[in-house]
Design a protein around this motif. Structure first.
Motif, PDB file in Angstrom:
ATOM      1  N   PRO C  79     -51.315  -8.077 -96.923  1.00 30.95           N
ATOM      2  CA  PRO C  79     -51.690  -6.719 -97.288  1.00 30.95           C
ATOM      3  C   PRO C  79     -51.787  -5.824 -96.049  1.00 30.95           C
ATOM      4  O   PRO C  79     -51.979  -6.310 -94.943  1.00 30.95           O
ATOM      5  CB  PRO C  79     -53.056  -6.883 -97.943  1.00 30.95           C
ATOM      6  N   ARG C  80     -51.672  -4.520 -96.256  1.00 32.04           N
ATOM      7  CA  ARG C  80     -51.950  -3.541 -95.203  1.00 32.04           C
ATOM      8  C   ARG C  80     -53.450  -3.294 -95.220  1.00 32.04           C
ATOM      9  O   ARG C  80     -53.978  -2.746 -96.185  1.00 32.04           O
ATOM     10  CB  ARG C  80     -51.162  -2.253 -95.504  1.00 32.04           C
ATOM     11  N   ASP C  81     -54.145  -3.755 -94.144  1.00 31.98           N
ATOM     12  CA  ASP C  81     -55.597  -3.619 -94.154  1.00 31.98           C
ATOM     13  C   ASP C  81     -56.137  -3.481 -92.734  1.00 31.98           C
ATOM     14  O   ASP C  81     -55.624  -2.660 -91.980  1.00 31.98           O
ATOM     15  CB  ASP C  81     -56.243  -4.781 -94.922  1.00 31.98           C
ATOM     16  N   GLY C  89     -54.477  -7.521 -93.450  1.00 33.74           N
ATOM     17  CA  GLY C  89     -55.307  -8.622 -93.921  1.00 33.74           C
ATOM     18  C   GLY C  89     -54.362  -9.750 -94.302  1.00 33.74           C
ATOM     19  O   GLY C  89     -53.192  -9.732 -93.940  1.00 33.74           O
ATOM     20  N   ASP C  90     -54.877 -10.704 -95.077  1.00 37.89           N
ATOM     21  CA  ASP C  90     -54.026 -11.843 -95.429  1.00 37.89           C
ATOM     22  C   ASP C  90     -54.542 -12.542 -96.672  1.00 37.89           C
ATOM     23  O   ASP C  90     -55.723 -12.447 -97.015  1.00 37.89           O
ATOM     24  CB  ASP C  90     -53.993 -12.850 -94.279  1.00 37.89           C
TER      25      ASP C  90
END
Lengths: 236, 236, 236
Positions: C79-81, C89-90
């Motif tokens: 994810p874009r985080d 993120g992951d």
């Protein structure tokens, strides 16, 4: 919020920094192993402009830079960023035959950047962005398909709903032609929370359309929170 | 965190604001140059709901609004947003034959929004979202493919790992049918850090599944930080 | 910023938490309705590692975990985080024949995580990440295509412009081979504001390349703001 050009870092690639957590860099000769994966085409000497916040301002600033130097824009990439905001960051590669040209282009872009943050307005609820050029050059053409040598106008807002109304206000305010429209799920925004309209036409009409949208945008974003403030000083 | 409906701005497009930095707008007649790029189909009068935080709450609220008015959802777009959080913002276009219908739909959606933020729980580590409807209407069908007129349930969490467990807890808790599953790299989340499960079934079973997932979600997100708090007041 | 392994929550799926708002979870037997949509293949028992910040550290930590246990990486999603930062993120799924193996893998990954955050450096302007393994295992192969059993090196920075220079510095510093290059609009970053280079080669050369890039990265990110700080303790 100003531009810093110096090289006391001891890193030969470093050119300077500017607004929007923007850094300017050069690579005199990119390693052959990276040329293809970086899609540099014929260039080995490159200038790099990249920031956490923006895209519009950096694209405008690089448009000025390629007009003024013997360089060409290689690529423009738009990460989803703005440090928790609704918009983009940016990564722009500039190609040159000679690294001194690349460095000069990066210096010009960094120096122009505060001007083009002038019509970027922010509040705790979101942001507005307006750009105007009487004569688009190669960076605006590459980024948005805006016709070379013609006037360029841009309206943008996050949350995207405000950007939708600004697009409609702009095209109704003057006799302009739509170049492209971008929305979160409709291409071009990397899922940013923005609607962006790019338009062209007679330079007076384009400026009038931008100004009409700006007046409405400041009211609508203001309705969601505090009064939106310019990042530097309005220029349009 | 309430809804404001007023029009002291002097902008005819403005309807009001609500939770999640949500703004409600209308355009009486979208400029012909924008109709195709905005993919409006047959509609010229539109209502616009867009926020920085949400998607689920706004989709539920617009679902109520189209049930109650002579309007139709045109499109639902999900930017990656939540102002630095793990989730989405949203941009929803509602079509109407008459702008007064579009305005009424936007007003209803803004007024319903605080309710549907009730089972959105946040902490400094992430968020949980639960939604439930006994009878899905056109917005839930369009957004998720949920069957019209049937019960609708949703579990969602960020970080996504928690959402995975909630999906499994929900489907084991009651006799429900999976409508769709979304994860960051698997479609439907615009790279948000969430796993989202949509399910249908008997309304009692759907509610039971949502409640079971909510009980587990509050514990798991609580293990990463402080106790998650409802944005408004839980409704499920 | 340490790892917590405990199960006082009363949720059987919970394993523990660690740096980067990372949570470790297991599902003993995923519900049959979810196996296909989650793309689990032959596995029913899974371990789950997911965080708000990272990806590199969690991928390294899971690489250690699958080396040490009878498990296999099923999927890695990015994810874009980073909670308003420039990165990811992951969400990582680990498959096992037996849930006790999945749980053990998750425990090992959570315990390794603080080490692999050691060469993640942050400031208010952005971040740098460096990773090194003398011998890549299945998670690094699956995530990046890095050759199994060979040395693995990674340079990464946000804003992406810094990452571009680090990639060039790394490949010039030692005799290494490029495995993959990722940039915001060029695949692999979910629109994060990063340029990431993965490379392999002789383990001494890979480490030397990583260290050369780290020295430059700390100066360049430092030029944009305060001195970048390690999240835990540097390990390379």
């Amino acid at each position: 919020a100003g531009t810093q050009l110096c090289n006391s870092l001891g890193v030969t690639e470093f050119v300077g920094t500017s607004v929007g957590d923007t850094i300017g860099l050069v690579i005199a000769s990119v390693d052959p192993m990276l040329v293809d994966v970086m899609k540099l085409g014929k260039y080995r000497s490159i200038g790099i402009i990249g920031g956490r916040t923006g895209a519009g301002p950096q694209i405008m600033a690089v448009d000025d830079a390629v007009k003024a130097t013997n360089t060409e824009v290689i690529s423009i990439e738009l990460p989803r960023d703005t440090k928790g905001g609704a918009g983009h960051g940016d990564l722009i590669y500039i190609g040159a035959e000679d690294v001194s040209d690349a460095r000069r282009a990066v210096e010009i872009a960094l120096a122009s950047l505060p001007k083009y943050f002038g019509d970027v307005y922010g509040s705790e609820a979101g942001h507005l962005e307006f750009q105007y050029s009487a004569r688009a050059s190669q960076c605006l053409e590459k980024a948005f398909g805006s016709p070379l040598g013609k006037a360029f106008g841009m309206t943008c807002a996050g949350p995207a709903a405000i950007g939708t109304v600004l697009a409609d206000v702009a095209v109704k305010a003057a006799n302009v032609d739509v170049v492209c429209y971008s929305s979160p799920g409709n291409g071009g925004t990397s899922f940013s929370n923005e609607v962006i309209l790019i338009f062209t036409g007679d330079s007076g009409a384009v400026r009038q359309a931008v100004r009409a949208a700006r007046a409405v945008g400041l009211k609508l974003l203001g309705a969601l929170g505090s009064e939106p403030k310019s990042t530097t000083h309005p220029y349009i």
